[in-house]
Design a protein around this motif. Structure first.
Motif, PDB file in Angstrom:
ATOM      1  N   UNK A 106       0.831  -1.207   0.000  1.00 18.58           N
ATOM      2  CA  UNK A 106       0.000   0.000   0.000  1.00 18.58           C
ATOM      3  C   UNK A 106       0.867   1.258   0.000  1.00 18.58           C
ATOM      4  N   UNK A 107       1.953   1.230   0.755  1.00 20.35           N
ATOM      5  CA  UNK A 107       2.846   2.395   0.809  1.00 20.35           C
ATOM      6  C   UNK A 107       3.559   2.608  -0.524  1.00 20.35           C
ATOM      7  N   UNK A 117       3.757   3.955  -7.165  1.00 18.75           N
ATOM      8  CA  UNK A 117       2.838   3.559  -8.230  1.00 18.75           C
ATOM      9  C   UNK A 117       2.707   2.052  -8.354  1.00 18.75           C
ATOM     10  N   UNK A 118       1.728   1.624  -9.144  1.00 20.27           N
ATOM     11  CA  UNK A 118       1.410   0.205  -9.282  1.00 20.27           C
ATOM     12  C   UNK A 118       2.540  -0.584  -9.935  1.00 20.27           C
ATOM     13  N   UNK A 119       3.262   0.034 -10.854  1.00 14.69           N
ATOM     14  CA  UNK A 119       4.357  -0.670 -11.533  1.00 14.69           C
ATOM     15  C   UNK A 119       5.409  -1.131 -10.522  1.00 14.69           C
ATOM     16  N   UNK A 142      12.334   5.735  -0.666  1.00 16.83           N
ATOM     17  CA  UNK A 142      11.026   5.767  -0.008  1.00 16.83           C
ATOM     18  C   UNK A 142      11.147   5.312   1.444  1.00 16.83           C
ATOM     19  N   UNK A 143      11.934   4.271   1.675  1.00 12.27           N
ATOM     20  CA  UNK A 143      12.121   3.776   3.045  1.00 12.27           C
ATOM     21  C   UNK A 143      12.739   4.854   3.932  1.00 12.27           C
ATOM     22  N   UNK A 177       7.975  -5.470  -7.185  1.00 14.80           N
ATOM     23  CA  UNK A 177       8.322  -6.005  -5.866  1.00 14.80           C
ATOM     24  C   UNK A 177       7.687  -7.372  -5.643  1.00 14.80           C
ATOM     25  N   UNK A 178       6.445  -7.557  -6.113  1.00  7.92           N
ATOM     26  CA  UNK A 178       5.761  -8.846  -5.970  1.00  7.92           C
ATOM     27  C   UNK A 178       6.419  -9.934  -6.809  1.00  7.92           C
TER      28      UNK A 178
END
Length: 430
Positions: free
Chosen positions: A75-76, A82-84, A109-110, A89-90
């Motif tokens: 979610x973060x 963005x979704x890409x 981001x982290x 990551x998945x």
């Protein structure tokens, strides 16, 4: 002013707020230590809103506690990148190769999120790694409850049902089954064992209703999450379940005569009783009425979903004629009232339907001791009287708000009020 309830405080401007310390384990999720919600400008308004706000906050804490770190990381990443970046990551496509996304994006981001999210979530964001949690019953119901987006009372009712299901599962299959067993590892024998365990202390129809909620939640998650799993609870046979003529008996004319004086001593009790008797409506449909739902000139009653209650099925939404005596009983509760005001204010809040049922049943039991005859028997009585007066089945179903399997029956705007009134007048005069 009386002592303020727990979590309620009065602000300097005189208004009231709900203040709740966020559990330590969730403070990283919310990014703060305390949660506030506005309750109202007056004490009475605050007390009225407190149960709803408290339920919403409790539900929020429960949901957040159940959400897997991988879901929170996704979610973060979705919000900030963005979704890409989520898909990469998945799928493990984060790195330095040509067909991957740079890990620097995730590390940056982290760094921004440092100190505001739990360490296990931050670790996944930094590494560009999103692991999918097991789809357990606990997680299935968390998703189902979130996606339903119900009104506070309906949500509270569903939460209570889910908690009862959890207790049944834990008692039969153990606490780890609810929390850790993935949907793909739940076998048909597990479903059968749960059904048999429930049948030892519950009526077959109650078991069927409970398992229907379980099936609905699993089907919802399979569809919305695009899972390849099968629902092990589908088509699970339950001996003795199903509608039966002896489940509830209709009230006879002798019963109605005996009850007439009993309900005549209280205007609210009589208005509820007469309206139920002359419409065949469900009790919740009547206790949830607002002033605007009654058309005095047209002598009709509109049953629709509102902030006081939801409807049982899509077919439950309908407009039906009111008998002269029902309209006369309701009239005193309409005069000078705001259109959005509840007609039966005492029974319009959370659990109000149960309170109304208890009040009505107390009066009914003073005259009728047969346990197969209840307030719901008024609905059975109307169904029988419509049938015996020659009313066509589809017209009867429209009046009663029953579901139908006929697709054609759901087209058009339904039967005219005059047609319904002709059918009902035969009952009222019978």
């Amino acid at each position: 002013m009386p002592k303020l309830p727990r979590y309620v405080f009065r602000r300097a401007n005189g208004s009231f707020r709900y203040k709740r310390n966020i559990p330590k384990t969730l403070r990283g999720v919310f990014g703060k230590d305390t949660l506030y919600r506005q309750l109202g400008k007056t004490y009475d308004e605050a007390i009225l809103n407190l149960p709803r706000v408290h339920q919403e906050v409790e539900a929020l804490f429960r949901y957040e506690a159940m959400v897997h770190p991988g879901e929170k990381a996704a979610a973060l990443i979705r919000t900030h990148l963005g979704e890409v970046w989520v898909r990469a990551a998945e799928e493990g496509k984060v790195g330095q190769e040509a067909d991957t996304l740079p890990q620097d994006d995730y590390m940056d981001l982290a760094e921004e999120l440092e100190g505001t999210v739990p360490p296990e979530v931050l670790r996944r964001v930094r590494g560009g790694y999103i692991d999918k949690p097991a789809m357990t019953l606990e997680r299935i119901f968390a998703i189902y409850l979130k996606d339903k987006a119900l009104a506070p009372k309906a949500r509270h009712d569903l939460e209570l049902r889910i908690e009862r299901i959890r207790k049944q599962v834990v008692a039969c299959l153990g606490p780890s089954f609810w929390t850790y067993t993935a949907l793909g590892n739940i076998r048909r024998r597990d479903a059968s064992a749960l059904r048999d365990s429930m049948l030892q202390g519950m009526a077959p129809n109650s078991v069927a209703r409970t398992l229907n909620i379980l099936k609905a939640a699993i089907n919802h998650v399979i569809r919305e999450e695009e899972l390849d799993e099968k629902n092990p609870f589908v088509a699970l046979k339950i001996e003795g379940a199903g509608a039966s003529k002896t489940d509830r008996l209709p009230l006879s004319e002798e019963d109605m005569a005996a009850l007439d004086k009993t309900f005549d001593t209280n205007p609210i009790a009589r208005a509820l009783f007469i309206t139920l008797a002359d419409t065949g409506a469900r009790l919740a449909e009547i206790t949830g009425l607002q002033v605007k739902d009654i058309d005095v000139e047209g002598a009709t009653l509109e049953i629709r979903a509102n902030g006081l209650r939801r409807l049982k099925t899509r077919n439950s939404e309908r407009t039906i004629p009111l008998s002269p005596r029902a309209l006369a009983c309701l009239a005193p509760f309409l005069e000078g009232q705001d259109p959005g005001a509840p007609i039966f204010e005492r029974y319009s809040g959370p659990r109000g339907n149960d309170t109304a049922s208890a009040m009505l049943m107390g009066r009914l039991r003073s005259q009728i001791t047969d346990k197969k005859k209840t307030i719901h028997s008024l609905r059975h009585r109307m169904k029988d009287k419509l049938r015996n007066s020659g009313c066509p089945e589809h017209l009867s179903m429209a009046i009663m708000g029953h579901s139908t399997n006929s697709i054609a029956a759901n087209y058009g705007s339904g039967y005219a009020i005059t047609v319904m009134k002709d059918a009902l007048e035969k009952v009222w005069q019978g």
